[in-house]
Design a protein around this motif. Structure first.
Motif, PDB file in Angstrom:
ATOM      1  N   ALA A  69       1.831  -0.124  15.745  1.00 50.47           N
ATOM      2  CA  ALA A  69       2.778  -0.302  14.640  1.00 50.47           C
ATOM      3  C   ALA A  69       2.517  -1.602  13.894  1.00 50.47           C
ATOM      4  O   ALA A  69       2.650  -1.654  12.678  1.00 50.47           O
ATOM      5  CB  ALA A  69       4.217  -0.254  15.145  1.00 50.47           C
ATOM      6  N   VAL A  70       2.114  -2.666  14.610  1.00 51.81           N
ATOM      7  CA  VAL A  70       1.829  -3.922  13.911  1.00 51.81           C
ATOM      8  C   VAL A  70       0.560  -3.803  13.067  1.00 51.81           C
ATOM      9  O   VAL A  70       0.479  -4.372  11.985  1.00 51.81           O
ATOM     10  CB  VAL A  70       1.732  -5.141  14.853  1.00 51.81           C
ATOM     11  N   HIS A  71      -0.423  -3.043  13.573  1.00 56.74           N
ATOM     12  CA  HIS A  71      -1.628  -2.828  12.769  1.00 56.74           C
ATOM     13  C   HIS A  71      -1.276  -2.079  11.489  1.00 56.74           C
ATOM     14  O   HIS A  71      -1.740  -2.423  10.402  1.00 56.74           O
ATOM     15  CB  HIS A  71      -2.670  -2.033  13.566  1.00 56.74           C
ATOM     16  N   MET A  72      -0.429  -1.067  11.624  1.00 56.61           N
ATOM     17  CA  MET A  72      -0.009  -0.321  10.436  1.00 56.61           C
ATOM     18  C   MET A  72       0.791  -1.203   9.497  1.00 56.61           C
ATOM     19  O   MET A  72       0.624  -1.145   8.283  1.00 56.61           O
ATOM     20  CB  MET A  72       0.828   0.887  10.844  1.00 56.61           C
ATOM     21  N   GLN A  73       1.649  -2.042  10.053  1.00 54.59           N
ATOM     22  CA  GLN A  73       2.457  -2.936   9.231  1.00 54.59           C
ATOM     23  C   GLN A  73       1.563  -3.873   8.416  1.00 54.59           C
ATOM     24  O   GLN A  73       1.770  -4.056   7.217  1.00 54.59           O
ATOM     25  CB  GLN A  73       3.396  -3.748  10.136  1.00 54.59           C
ATOM     26  N   THR A  74       0.555  -4.438   9.081  1.00 53.90           N
ATOM     27  CA  THR A  74      -0.329  -5.385   8.388  1.00 53.90           C
ATOM     28  C   THR A  74      -1.056  -4.683   7.252  1.00 53.90           C
ATOM     29  O   THR A  74      -1.149  -5.213   6.144  1.00 53.90           O
ATOM     30  CB  THR A  74      -1.363  -5.974   9.374  1.00 53.90           C
ATOM     31  N   SER A 296      -3.112 -10.263   4.559  1.00 55.70           N
ATOM     32  CA  SER A 296      -1.845  -9.851   5.121  1.00 55.70           C
ATOM     33  C   SER A 296      -1.826 -10.249   6.589  1.00 55.70           C
ATOM     34  O   SER A 296      -2.789 -10.001   7.306  1.00 55.70           O
ATOM     35  CB  SER A 296      -1.742  -8.332   4.969  1.00 55.70           C
ATOM     36  N   ARG A 297      -0.759 -10.937   7.020  1.00 46.92           N
ATOM     37  CA  ARG A 297      -0.733 -11.304   8.432  1.00 46.92           C
ATOM     38  C   ARG A 297       0.607 -11.017   9.083  1.00 46.92           C
ATOM     39  O   ARG A 297       1.649 -11.057   8.429  1.00 46.92           O
ATOM     40  CB  ARG A 297      -1.146 -12.753   8.643  1.00 46.92           C
ATOM     41  N   VAL A 298       0.519 -10.714  10.366  1.00 44.20           N
ATOM     42  CA  VAL A 298       1.660 -10.236  11.130  1.00 44.20           C
ATOM     43  C   VAL A 298       1.546 -10.811  12.533  1.00 44.20           C
ATOM     44  O   VAL A 298       0.436 -11.059  13.010  1.00 44.20           O
ATOM     45  CB  VAL A 298       1.624  -8.681  11.153  1.00 44.20           C
ATOM     46  N   GLU A 299       2.671 -11.065  13.173  1.00 46.37           N
ATOM     47  CA  GLU A 299       2.626 -11.512  14.565  1.00 46.37           C
ATOM     48  C   GLU A 299       2.604 -10.281  15.470  1.00 46.37           C
ATOM     49  O   GLU A 299       3.610  -9.623  15.683  1.00 46.37           O
ATOM     50  CB  GLU A 299       3.836 -12.403  14.876  1.00 46.37           C
ATOM     51  N   ALA A 300       1.434  -9.983  16.004  1.00 45.53           N
ATOM     52  CA  ALA A 300       1.300  -8.888  16.962  1.00 45.53           C
ATOM     53  C   ALA A 300       1.767  -9.391  18.328  1.00 45.53           C
ATOM     54  O   ALA A 300       1.937 -10.592  18.511  1.00 45.53           O
ATOM     55  CB  ALA A 300      -0.162  -8.454  17.007  1.00 45.53           C
ATOM     56  N   PRO A 301       1.974  -8.496  19.296  1.00 46.83           N
ATOM     57  CA  PRO A 301       2.375  -8.982  20.624  1.00 46.83           C
ATOM     58  C   PRO A 301       1.413 -10.020  21.197  1.00 46.83           C
ATOM     59  O   PRO A 301       1.794 -10.860  21.991  1.00 46.83           O
ATOM     60  CB  PRO A 301       2.375  -7.719  21.466  1.00 46.83           C
ATOM     61  N   LEU A 306      -4.573 -10.405  11.375  1.00 46.47           N
ATOM     62  CA  LEU A 306      -4.850 -10.695   9.969  1.00 46.47           C
ATOM     63  C   LEU A 306      -5.736  -9.611   9.360  1.00 46.47           C
ATOM     64  O   LEU A 306      -6.739  -9.223   9.952  1.00 46.47           O
ATOM     65  CB  LEU A 306      -5.543 -12.065   9.897  1.00 46.47           C
ATOM     66  N   TYR A 307      -5.319  -9.117   8.195  1.00 44.46           N
ATOM     67  CA  TYR A 307      -6.123  -8.145   7.461  1.00 44.46           C
ATOM     68  C   TYR A 307      -6.500  -8.758   6.114  1.00 44.46           C
ATOM     69  O   TYR A 307      -5.647  -9.335   5.445  1.00 44.46           O
ATOM     70  CB  TYR A 307      -5.308  -6.870   7.178  1.00 44.46           C
ATOM     71  N   HIS A 308      -7.751  -8.615   5.750  1.00 44.95           N
ATOM     72  CA  HIS A 308      -8.182  -9.001   4.417  1.00 44.95           C
ATOM     73  C   HIS A 308      -8.600  -7.724   3.702  1.00 44.95           C
ATOM     74  O   HIS A 308      -9.590  -7.090   4.077  1.00 44.95           O
ATOM     75  CB  HIS A 308      -9.346 -10.008   4.502  1.00 44.95           C
ATOM     76  N   ILE A 309      -7.824  -7.328   2.706  1.00 47.14           N
ATOM     77  CA  ILE A 309      -8.070  -6.054   2.029  1.00 47.14           C
ATOM     78  C   ILE A 309      -8.544  -6.335   0.608  1.00 47.14           C
ATOM     79  O   ILE A 309      -7.894  -7.079  -0.117  1.00 47.14           O
ATOM     80  CB  ILE A 309      -6.792  -5.190   2.001  1.00 47.14           C
ATOM     81  N   VAL A 310      -9.670  -5.737   0.240  1.00 44.61           N
ATOM     82  CA  VAL A 310     -10.210  -5.911  -1.104  1.00 44.61           C
ATOM     83  C   VAL A 310     -10.200  -4.552  -1.803  1.00 44.61           C
ATOM     84  O   VAL A 310     -10.637  -3.552  -1.232  1.00 44.61           O
ATOM     85  CB  VAL A 310     -11.652  -6.465  -1.081  1.00 44.61           C
ATOM     86  N   SER A 311      -9.684  -4.549  -3.018  1.00 47.26           N
ATOM     87  CA  SER A 311      -9.638  -3.321  -3.793  1.00 47.26           C
ATOM     88  C   SER A 311     -10.371  -3.533  -5.110  1.00 47.26           C
ATOM     89  O   SER A 311     -10.263  -4.585  -5.727  1.00 47.26           O
ATOM     90  CB  SER A 311      -8.186  -2.934  -4.062  1.00 47.26           C
ATOM     91  N   VAL A 312     -11.129  -2.513  -5.527  1.00 43.57           N
ATOM     92  CA  VAL A 312     -11.714  -2.571  -6.860  1.00 43.57           C
ATOM     93  C   VAL A 312     -11.045  -1.529  -7.763  1.00 43.57           C
ATOM     94  O   VAL A 312     -11.545  -1.187  -8.816  1.00 43.57           O
ATOM     95  CB  VAL A 312     -13.244  -2.370  -6.837  1.00 43.57           C
ATOM     96  N   GLY A 313      -9.927  -1.016  -7.278  1.00 46.91           N
ATOM     97  CA  GLY A 313      -9.139  -0.118  -8.094  1.00 46.91           C
ATOM     98  C   GLY A 313      -9.383   1.354  -7.856  1.00 46.91           C
ATOM     99  O   GLY A 313      -8.776   2.185  -8.498  1.00 46.91           O
ATOM    100  N   GLY A 314     -10.248   1.702  -6.944  1.00 47.40           N
ATOM    101  CA  GLY A 314     -10.545   3.111  -6.696  1.00 47.40           C
ATOM    102  C   GLY A 314      -9.568   3.762  -5.748  1.00 47.40           C
ATOM    103  O   GLY A 314      -8.498   3.226  -5.463  1.00 47.40           O
ATOM    104  N   ALA A 315      -9.967   4.931  -5.270  1.00 45.10           N
ATOM    105  CA  ALA A 315      -9.108   5.678  -4.349  1.00 45.10           C
ATOM    106  C   ALA A 315      -9.209   5.142  -2.928  1.00 45.10           C
ATOM    107  O   ALA A 315      -8.337   5.383  -2.106  1.00 45.10           O
ATOM    108  CB  ALA A 315      -9.493   7.149  -4.363  1.00 45.10           C
TER     109      ALA A 315
END
Lengths: 386, 130
Positions: A69-74, A296-301, A306-315
């Protein structure tokens, strides 16, 4: 004195996880430990690039079973930021509830694993039995005892009704009592104290230098928690304490987890009692993002995720980089084992609450040049160390 | 403290085991709302393929209907491969006509690959409440 190299893992009854610790010992004393990983690589980051934003949600949840759930949250909070979508308050509270239930069962699991490793099987059974209550609560809220899958871009997939809320409150009461009891056992039991206290000590300065995160860091006296430092979901509205201890040993790490589990019970109770009114389920699923990148960062158990998400606007996402807490906690703490007995190695390792499926996505370990010799247990029994 | 644990152990002597004798005694219950076996109700399905597009495990394939149905202009219906399915229920959530019928069935181990084809097709005659 002859130095003997003993491989612990990758399949070992004391470790529960596919990782290999190459332990070099002189007599009983550990002189060097090198951590060898790479047995659980699945290419999840690449898979995320190949799939749409919505599918990615479920793939990120599958990085780890315990902290799904924390992975999904991040992932979801990062993508929501890119999409410019704000989840409703009720959805945030439900997400928080699920994540806190996850924290409780994760901390109970590592306490059970620790009890088993030090040979206290009765305590292991008792802890696992009572952990099942929390798993049931998770099943009640989300529909599955392990994989919650309750997150959705712009909200949650399932609302919480009155019947479920009452059941959660009554079960949490029992869970709280049980956690308090086990905390007392860990505090006062002679065997546990003998095996855990003063074992694997990480001092405050060392913990900072090694970039350790999560309960392992807080057990070294540093109050660092993403939930209070950089609040996400509903944490900014919920009162809670950051538990920390100063001892820095394996025992302190377990105690911090018990303290946190108790805090989680009160957070979970707060979210259920103060659940805001309004919608929680989004009417439509947002599918397009603006180009950009987000951290995006979240306190997991186990610590900061930490997730670093890069978008170029695609699907699909252009790149998703995941940094999990176990990655830091396992690889940076090789030196901590030195000077301890061989039997302490699994204890120290378990006290980091390692999660290998989280750790291994993309990694290359350079083997040191030189001859490596592996000694089987049978050969080892014949060796007379003197 | 040793006494406290001893008390716990003694109390457990009188208790029945926490584990279940599965599969001899089938008394396993799941929480209401458990995400179990699900299949499309072809009376409602419009064949839009959204579930197949969103399925993260590629467990849903769209197959041709054996007979034309009025609401299903495209003439296709989703078949869930239970061996691949991860039971995330994205398909159930995304369905615009709420065509998926959800159950709490979780015992799906079998010697043949289980799909929702037959059970979905049976909804055409049965009115979808199977």
């Amino acid at each position: 004195m002859v130095i003997v190299e003993i491989p612990i893992g990758p399949q070992h009854p004391a470790l529960h996880e596919p990782i290999m610790l190459k332990v070099r010992t002189e007599g009983e004393e550990v002189v060097e430990v090198s951590v060898n990983t790479g047995y659980n690589h699945r290419g999840i980051e690449k898979l995320l690039e190949k799939n749409s934003w919505v599918r990615g949600m479920y793939i990120s949840g599958r990085v780890c079973g315990i902290c799904n759930a924390v992975h999904m949250q991040t992932y979801v909070q990062g993508v929501e930021k890119l999409m410019g979508v704000e989840p409703p308050p009720r959805a945030n509270y439900i997400r928080t509830l699920v994540m806190e239930l996850e924290r409780i069962h994760s901390h109970m699991l590592v306490a059970a694993v620790m009890a088993e490793i030090i040979g206290f099987d009765t305590l292991f059974m008792l802890l696992m039995r009572d952990r099942e209550r929390v798993m049931y609560l998770k099943e009640l809220v989300t529909g599955n005892r392990v994989h919650a899958d309750i997150h959705m871009l712009g909200g949650v997939k399932r609302d919480l009704d009155e019947v479920r809320r009452d059941r959660i409150l009554s079960e949490l009461k029992i869970v709280e009592e049980r956690i308090k009891y086990y905390m007392k056992v860990f505090e006062e039991d002679y065997t546990i104290m003998k095996r855990l206290s003063e074992v694997g000590v990480i001092r405050k300065s060392e913990a900072l230098r090694l970039s350790i995160v999560g309960p392992t860091l807080r057990a070294s006296g540093i109050k660092s928690d993403v939930r209070s430092d950089d609040p996400y979901a509903a944490y900014s509205e919920i009162p809670f304490n950051v538990v920390s201890r100063d001892e820095g040993d394996s025992w302190a790490r377990m105690m911090v987890r018990f303290g946190e589990a108790l805090e989680s019970v009160s957070i979970a109770r707060y979210t259920v009692e103060k659940l805001p009114q309004g919608p929680a389920i989004p009417k439509t699923i947002p599918r397009a993002t603006k180009p950009g990148e987000v951290i995006s960062r979240v306190e997991a158990p186990r610590g900061e995720l930490l997730y670093h998400i890069v978008s170029v606007g695609g699907a699909n996402p252009y790149r998703v980089k995941i940094r999990t807490p176990s990655f830091l906690n396992i690889l940076n703490t090789e030196k901590v084992y030195i000077g301890h007995r061989l039997a302490d190695v699994p204890v120290i390792f378990a006290s980091y609450d390692p999660c290998i499926s989280c750790t291994e996505r993309v990694m290359v370990i350079d083997e040191k040049s030189g001859k490596k010799t592996y000694v089987s247990m049978r050969d080892l029994a014949r060796v007379r160390v003197g | 403290m040793r006494l406290a644990l001893l008390r716990e152990i003694l109390a457990n002597l009188a208790r029945k085991p926490a584990t279940l004798k599965y599969p001899v005694a089938r008394e396993v219950t799941v929480a209401p709302g458990f995400r179990g076996k699900h299949y499309a109700d072809l009376v409602k399905c419009i064949g839009c393929s959204l579930c197949a597009v969103d399925c993260p495990a590629n467990a849903i394939t769209m197959e041709k209907l054996p007979q034309p149905l009025k609401q299903n202009q495209r003439g296709i219906f989703p078949v869930v491969d239970y061996g691949k399915c991860v039971f995330c229920y994205q398909c159930v959530f995304v369905c615009p006509v709420k065509a998926y019928i959800v159950t709490e069935v979780f015992e799906m181990a079998d010697h043949v690959i289980g799909t929702s084809r037959d059970i979905s097709l049976s909804t055409i005659k049965g009115g979808g409440s199977a």
